[in-house]
Motif scaffolding. Sequence first.
Motif, PDB file in Angstrom:
ATOM      1  N   ALA A 111       0.830  -1.213   0.000  1.00 45.74           N
ATOM      2  CA  ALA A 111       0.000   0.000   0.000  1.00 45.74           C
ATOM      3  C   ALA A 111       0.859   1.254   0.000  1.00 45.74           C
ATOM      4  O   ALA A 111       0.538   2.243  -0.671  1.00 45.74           O
ATOM      5  CB  ALA A 111      -0.934  -0.007   1.205  1.00 45.74           C
ATOM      6  N   THR A 112       1.973   1.226   0.743  1.00 46.89           N
ATOM      7  CA  THR A 112       2.870   2.380   0.770  1.00 46.89           C
ATOM      8  C   THR A 112       3.502   2.607  -0.598  1.00 46.89           C
ATOM      9  O   THR A 112       3.614   3.744  -1.071  1.00 46.89           O
ATOM     10  CB  THR A 112       3.960   2.185   1.828  1.00 46.89           C
ATOM     11  N   LEU A 113       3.914   1.538  -1.257  1.00 49.20           N
ATOM     12  CA  LEU A 113       4.505   1.662  -2.591  1.00 49.20           C
ATOM     13  C   LEU A 113       3.487   2.179  -3.601  1.00 49.20           C
ATOM     14  O   LEU A 113       3.800   3.039  -4.436  1.00 49.20           O
ATOM     15  CB  LEU A 113       5.055   0.303  -3.036  1.00 49.20           C
ATOM     16  N   VAL A 114       2.274   1.665  -3.531  1.00 47.93           N
ATOM     17  CA  VAL A 114       1.229   2.123  -4.443  1.00 47.93           C
ATOM     18  C   VAL A 114       0.935   3.607  -4.197  1.00 47.93           C
ATOM     19  O   VAL A 114       0.782   4.391  -5.144  1.00 47.93           O
ATOM     20  CB  VAL A 114      -0.045   1.271  -4.295  1.00 47.93           C
ATOM     21  N   ALA A 115       0.868   3.993  -2.940  1.00 42.88           N
ATOM     22  CA  ALA A 115       0.600   5.396  -2.609  1.00 42.88           C
ATOM     23  C   ALA A 115       1.704   6.318  -3.120  1.00 42.88           C
ATOM     24  O   ALA A 115       1.447   7.461  -3.505  1.00 42.88           O
ATOM     25  CB  ALA A 115       0.446   5.551  -1.099  1.00 42.88           C
ATOM     26  N   THR A 116       2.936   5.817  -3.147  1.00 44.12           N
ATOM     27  CA  THR A 116       4.064   6.614  -3.616  1.00 44.12           C
ATOM     28  C   THR A 116       4.125   6.670  -5.142  1.00 44.12           C
ATOM     29  O   THR A 116       4.345   7.736  -5.733  1.00 44.12           O
ATOM     30  CB  THR A 116       5.386   6.036  -3.081  1.00 44.12           C
ATOM     31  N   ASN A 117       3.888   5.526  -5.781  1.00 41.32           N
ATOM     32  CA  ASN A 117       4.160   5.408  -7.213  1.00 41.32           C
ATOM     33  C   ASN A 117       2.966   5.692  -8.122  1.00 41.32           C
ATOM     34  O   ASN A 117       3.150   6.052  -9.287  1.00 41.32           O
ATOM     35  CB  ASN A 117       4.679   4.001  -7.526  1.00 41.32           C
ATOM     36  N   GLU A 118       1.746   5.494  -7.621  1.00 39.00           N
ATOM     37  CA  GLU A 118       0.584   5.543  -8.504  1.00 39.00           C
ATOM     38  C   GLU A 118      -0.331   6.743  -8.278  1.00 39.00           C
ATOM     39  O   GLU A 118      -1.332   6.903  -8.974  1.00 39.00           O
ATOM     40  CB  GLU A 118      -0.244   4.254  -8.345  1.00 39.00           C
ATOM     41  N   VAL A 119       0.009   7.593  -7.332  1.00 40.61           N
ATOM     42  CA  VAL A 119      -0.882   8.710  -6.987  1.00 40.61           C
ATOM     43  C   VAL A 119      -1.093   9.641  -8.178  1.00 40.61           C
ATOM     44  O   VAL A 119      -2.136  10.305  -8.285  1.00 40.61           O
ATOM     45  CB  VAL A 119      -0.325   9.474  -5.762  1.00 40.61           C
ATOM     46  N   ARG A 120      -0.141   9.689  -9.086  1.00 39.35           N
ATOM     47  CA  ARG A 120      -0.260  10.605 -10.229  1.00 39.35           C
ATOM     48  C   ARG A 120      -1.418  10.247 -11.156  1.00 39.35           C
ATOM     49  O   ARG A 120      -1.787  11.051 -12.018  1.00 39.35           O
ATOM     50  CB  ARG A 120       1.048  10.624 -11.023  1.00 39.35           C
ATOM     51  N   TYR A 121      -1.972   9.053 -11.002  1.00 39.98           N
ATOM     52  CA  TYR A 121      -3.064   8.626 -11.873  1.00 39.98           C
ATOM     53  C   TYR A 121      -4.440   8.980 -11.320  1.00 39.98           C
ATOM     54  O   TYR A 121      -5.456   8.678 -11.948  1.00 39.98           O
ATOM     55  CB  TYR A 121      -2.980   7.112 -12.117  1.00 39.98           C
ATOM     56  N   LEU A 122      -4.484   9.620 -10.166  1.00 39.28           N
ATOM     57  CA  LEU A 122      -5.763  10.038  -9.616  1.00 39.28           C
ATOM     58  C   LEU A 122      -6.343  11.197 -10.411  1.00 39.28           C
ATOM     59  O   LEU A 122      -5.614  12.023 -10.964  1.00 39.28           O
ATOM     60  CB  LEU A 122      -5.605  10.465  -8.158  1.00 39.28           C
ATOM     61  N   GLU A 123      -7.659  11.282 -10.438  1.00 41.94           N
ATOM     62  CA  GLU A 123      -8.313  12.441 -11.013  1.00 41.94           C
ATOM     63  C   GLU A 123      -8.039  13.653 -10.122  1.00 41.94           C
ATOM     64  O   GLU A 123      -7.785  13.502  -8.921  1.00 41.94           O
ATOM     65  CB  GLU A 123      -9.815  12.182 -11.132  1.00 41.94           C
ATOM     66  N   PRO A 124      -8.062  14.856 -10.675  1.00 39.34           N
ATOM     67  CA  PRO A 124      -7.657  16.048  -9.908  1.00 39.34           C
ATOM     68  C   PRO A 124      -8.356  16.204  -8.557  1.00 39.34           C
ATOM     69  O   PRO A 124      -7.706  16.494  -7.553  1.00 39.34           O
ATOM     70  CB  PRO A 124      -8.004  17.200 -10.859  1.00 39.34           C
ATOM     71  N   ASP A 125      -9.666  16.017  -8.502  1.00 38.91           N
ATOM     72  CA  ASP A 125     -10.379  16.183  -7.239  1.00 38.91           C
ATOM     73  C   ASP A 125      -9.936  15.151  -6.213  1.00 38.91           C
ATOM     74  O   ASP A 125      -9.789  15.468  -5.019  1.00 38.91           O
ATOM     75  CB  ASP A 125     -11.894  16.088  -7.458  1.00 38.91           C
ATOM     76  N   ASP A 126      -9.736  13.918  -6.661  1.00 37.57           N
ATOM     77  CA  ASP A 126      -9.306  12.868  -5.747  1.00 37.57           C
ATOM     78  C   ASP A 126      -7.873  13.102  -5.277  1.00 37.57           C
ATOM     79  O   ASP A 126      -7.540  12.843  -4.115  1.00 37.57           O
ATOM     80  CB  ASP A 126      -9.412  11.493  -6.421  1.00 37.57           C
ATOM     81  N   ARG A 127      -7.030  13.612  -6.170  1.00 40.37           N
ATOM     82  CA  ARG A 127      -5.655  13.908  -5.776  1.00 40.37           C
ATOM     83  C   ARG A 127      -5.624  15.029  -4.742  1.00 40.37           C
ATOM     84  O   ARG A 127      -4.881  14.962  -3.751  1.00 40.37           O
ATOM     85  CB  ARG A 127      -4.828  14.303  -6.998  1.00 40.37           C
ATOM     86  N   THR A 128      -6.445  16.039  -4.945  1.00 43.60           N
ATOM     87  CA  THR A 128      -6.515  17.145  -3.999  1.00 43.60           C
ATOM     88  C   THR A 128      -6.972  16.662  -2.625  1.00 43.60           C
ATOM     89  O   THR A 128      -6.413  17.057  -1.592  1.00 43.60           O
ATOM     90  CB  THR A 128      -7.482  18.231  -4.509  1.00 43.60           C
ATOM     91  N   ALA A 129      -7.971  15.790  -2.606  1.00 47.32           N
ATOM     92  CA  ALA A 129      -8.471  15.259  -1.333  1.00 47.32           C
ATOM     93  C   ALA A 129      -7.414  14.423  -0.638  1.00 47.32           C
ATOM     94  O   ALA A 129      -7.229  14.523   0.587  1.00 47.32           O
ATOM     95  CB  ALA A 129      -9.726  14.426  -1.579  1.00 47.32           C
ATOM     96  N   LEU A 130      -6.695  13.609  -1.401  1.00 49.15           N
ATOM     97  CA  LEU A 130      -5.663  12.767  -0.804  1.00 49.15           C
ATOM     98  C   LEU A 130      -4.531  13.620  -0.234  1.00 49.15           C
ATOM     99  O   LEU A 130      -4.049  13.355   0.879  1.00 49.15           O
ATOM    100  CB  LEU A 130      -5.118  11.786  -1.839  1.00 49.15           C
ATOM    101  N   VAL A 131      -4.109  14.622  -0.975  1.00 52.25           N
ATOM    102  CA  VAL A 131      -3.047  15.504  -0.487  1.00 52.25           C
ATOM    103  C   VAL A 131      -3.477  16.184   0.803  1.00 52.25           C
ATOM    104  O   VAL A 131      -2.686  16.320   1.751  1.00 52.25           O
ATOM    105  CB  VAL A 131      -2.674  16.538  -1.560  1.00 52.25           C
ATOM    106  N   SER A 132      -4.741  16.591   0.880  1.00 46.05           N
ATOM    107  CA  SER A 132      -5.254  17.208   2.098  1.00 46.05           C
ATOM    108  C   SER A 132      -5.185  16.255   3.283  1.00 46.05           C
ATOM    109  O   SER A 132      -4.789  16.647   4.393  1.00 46.05           O
ATOM    110  CB  SER A 132      -6.701  17.664   1.871  1.00 46.05           C
ATOM    111  N   HIS A 133      -5.537  14.998   3.043  1.00 45.93           N
ATOM    112  CA  HIS A 133      -5.479  14.006   4.119  1.00 45.93           C
ATOM    113  C   HIS A 133      -4.034  13.725   4.531  1.00 45.93           C
ATOM    114  O   HIS A 133      -3.732  13.555   5.716  1.00 45.93           O
ATOM    115  CB  HIS A 133      -6.169  12.716   3.678  1.00 45.93           C
TER     116      HIS A 133
END
Length: 206
Positions: A111-133
């Motif tokens: 999960a840590t590797l996926v969170a590091t390597n694949e986050v760029r594939y999130l849609e903008p709103d989801d990426r913004t929410a994840l960064v906030s968390h």
Amino acid sequence: MNARSPEALVRDTGRRNEAVILNAALEAFGTRGFNGASMRDVAKGAGTSLSNLYNYFPSKSKLLAAVLRHANDELQHRVLRAVEEAGDDAPSQLREAVRAHVGFVVDHQVATLVATNEVRYLEPDDRTALVSHRDATQATFERIIDQGAADGAFRTPYARDAARAILSAVAAIASWYRRDGALSRGQLAEQYARYALALLEGPLPR
């Protein structure tokens, strides 16, 4: 068990079959990456139909967002609980926060590797929410470091950058840690807690 075998990150969501789907998605993303994994792969891994998978998640990106949200929620829960149980002084809180974070990385390496390597594939709103968390988790470390700097427990002149450095170092463990390696989970957690305290020029545990 392979050092990068998928972990049961999600145990219950309140919706039947959803946890199974999310864990299958984690396995698929961890093994093949976001681009290499397909919704059909996830459905097969979860033992469900493709149409049923789409009932839960309308796209692969939304599925990735859900996996990463659960990962961050689990990390944040562990860190906050550790800090709450550590006492009032900043060095103890930091030590236990780092130990909790290392424990998460070891327990949920994929999960840590996926969170590091694949986050760029999130849609903008989801990426913004994840960064906030993620920022909320980093803010916990920043608060502890600010407290320690204010009361003299931490003497580093670089307190404002320290939280990011510590979190980056801990997350990087996922890229090399092996369960059959020389260090146990507890030894690794203690080692990185000492690294963090040394970085802050704080008191090391005896």
